[in-house]
Design an enzyme around this catalytic site. Structure first.
Site, mmCIF file in Angstrom:
data_model
loop_
_atom_site.group_PDB
_atom_site.id
_atom_site.type_symbol
_atom_site.label_atom_id
_atom_site.label_comp_id
_atom_site.label_asym_id
_atom_site.label_seq_id
_atom_site.Cartn_x
_atom_site.Cartn_y
_atom_site.Cartn_z
ATOM 1 N N ARG A 1 0.836 -1.215 0.000
ATOM 2 C CA ARG A 1 0.000 0.000 0.000
ATOM 3 C C ARG A 1 0.864 1.255 0.000
ATOM 4 N NH1 ARG A 1 -4.524 0.399 4.552
ATOM 5 N NH2 ARG A 1 -2.750 1.006 5.834
ATOM 6 N N LYS B 1 -2.744 6.759 0.921
ATOM 7 C CA LYS B 1 -2.566 7.134 2.333
ATOM 8 C C LYS B 1 -1.540 8.264 2.357
ATOM 9 C CE LYS B 1 -2.195 4.836 6.808
ATOM 10 N NZ LYS B 1 -3.287 5.535 7.446
ATOM 11 N N GLU C 1 -16.084 5.859 5.536
ATOM 12 C CA GLU C 1 -15.265 5.274 6.609
ATOM 13 C C GLU C 1 -15.118 6.276 7.739
ATOM 14 O OE1 GLU C 1 -11.241 4.613 5.222
ATOM 15 O OE2 GLU C 1 -11.277 6.461 4.065
HETATM 16 N N1 PMP Z 1 -9.313 4.422 6.997
HETATM 17 C C1 PMP Z 1 -8.454 5.424 7.250
HETATM 18 C C2 PMP Z 1 -8.769 6.774 6.763
HETATM 19 C C3 PMP Z 1 -7.270 5.176 7.975
HETATM 20 O O1 PMP Z 1 -6.415 6.161 8.239
HETATM 21 C C4 PMP Z 1 -7.027 3.863 8.461
HETATM 22 C C5 PMP Z 1 -5.805 3.600 9.290
HETATM 23 N N2 PMP Z 1 -4.664 3.423 8.500
HETATM 24 C C6 PMP Z 1 -7.945 2.857 8.149
HETATM 25 C C7 PMP Z 1 -9.074 3.165 7.426
HETATM 26 C C8 PMP Z 1 -7.700 1.443 8.588
HETATM 27 O O2 PMP Z 1 -6.695 0.877 7.790
HETATM 28 P P1 PMP Z 1 -5.722 -0.257 8.361
HETATM 29 O O3 PMP Z 1 -6.585 -1.382 8.780
HETATM 30 O O4 PMP Z 1 -4.860 -0.601 7.197
HETATM 31 O O5 PMP Z 1 -4.983 0.355 9.487
#
Ligand code: PMP
Length: 288
Positions: free
Chosen positions: A52, A151, A184
């Site tokens: 990622r 990200k 989300e």
């Molecule tokens: N959505 C957002 C906006 C985030 O910042 C995160 C944390 N990284 C997640 C979802 C969850 O992703 P992950 O399970 O890869 O930590």
């Protein structure tokens, strides 16, 4: 010796871990990052996080100065230097220092930063009682403005939503997307349980493709639970039998109140509890 931070190819003391004020990571949020966990000395889902990170960098046309194997080696070296077995790992890659102007072509020396530290989690009772959250008025970035799949170091969208949560006296907020569907939370993905089925918004809803989300979907399916990705509305949240969030820091955390409405029975539901246990099991018995 204090906390050691990996910066630009070497380990330095926390106090000496500094980047230029001309770095576009600071000036424009121009860069990418990852949040990862290590459990019992092993980095959890490292491959997915690395993938990622490099995809995010590609998305903003940033070339990371380390190849993935060297990045992985640097992560392990940083954990070792800090003698950490259970840690939160923050990878940051900035565009590098340049001039006061947007152009990324006028920057040089992208900074690779690896911070490993203890993790601050929600209090244990929240995993039983569940979180109270809200849906907020700040919508998630339009995918054609800045894809939520990247990200990036620009988290203002999420921070504005977090401020709404804080103003409402809760710890998280669900953002809807530009079409009004559930996207989300500020740092977590959203799931609901309905008639024994797991439902979560699809990537096309404009979400970060959470690593924890993928693990939970896999764990659900392995337990014979039907898992579907579909657009959800606020109404779907309100009438859900159960709701939970997933993320690297929070892991799997129940939600028992949304916008003042009690979800399900008002405490962590049976499928959520089962998935929390399965996730803990996975973190204890994983191979990277
Ligand atoms: N959505 C957002 C906006 C985030 O910042 C995160 C944390 N990284 C997640 C979802 C969850 O992703 P992950 O399970 O890869 O930590």
């Amino acid at each position: 010796m204090g906390l050691q931070v990996y910066l630009d190819g070497r380990l330095v003391e926390k106090e000496d871990a500094k980047v230029s004020v001309f770095d576009h990571g600071l000036l424009y949020g121009d860069g990418v990052f990852e949040g990862i966990r290590s459990y019992n000395g092993k980095v959890f889902e490292l491959e997915a996080h690395i993938r990622r990170l490099y995809d995010s960098a590609k998305g903003i046309r940033l070339t990371i100065p380390l190849a993935p194997p060297a990045m992985i080696e640097a992560i392990h070296a940083t954990l070792k230097a800090n003698n950490l077995r259970d840690a939160y790992i923050r990878l940051v890659v900035t565009r590098g220092a340049g001039y006061l102007g947007l152009s990324p072509t006028k920057t040089s020396n992208p900074q690779v930063i690896i911070i490993t530290d203890q993790i601050e989690m929600y209090p244990p009772e929240v995993y039983d009682r569940g979180l109270e959250i809200i849906t907020c008025t700040t919508i998630r970035n339009h995918p054609n403005a800045l894809s939520a799949r990247i990200k990036s170091l620009n988290y203002l969208n999420n921070i504005l939503a977090k401020i709404e949560a804080m103003d409402a006296g809760v710890l998280e907020a669900i953002m809807l997307n530009h079409e009004g569907f559930v996207a989300e939370c500020t740092g977590d993905n959203v799931f609901i349980v309905r008639d024994g089925r797991l439902e979560t918004p699809p990537t096309a809803a404009g979400i970060l493709e959470g690593v924890t989300r993928a693990v939970v979907m896999e764990l659900g399916r392995a337990r014979g639970i039907e898992v579907i990705e579909k657009n959800l509305t606020r109404y779907d949240l309100y009438i859900a039998d159960e709701c939970f969030l997933t993320g690297t820091a929070a892991e799997v955390i129940p939600v028992t109140k949304i916008d003042g409405r009690t979800i399900g029975q008002g405490s962590a539901g049976p499928i959520t509890r089962d998935l929390i246990a399965a996730f803990h099991d996975r973190t204890r018995n994983h191979n990277g």
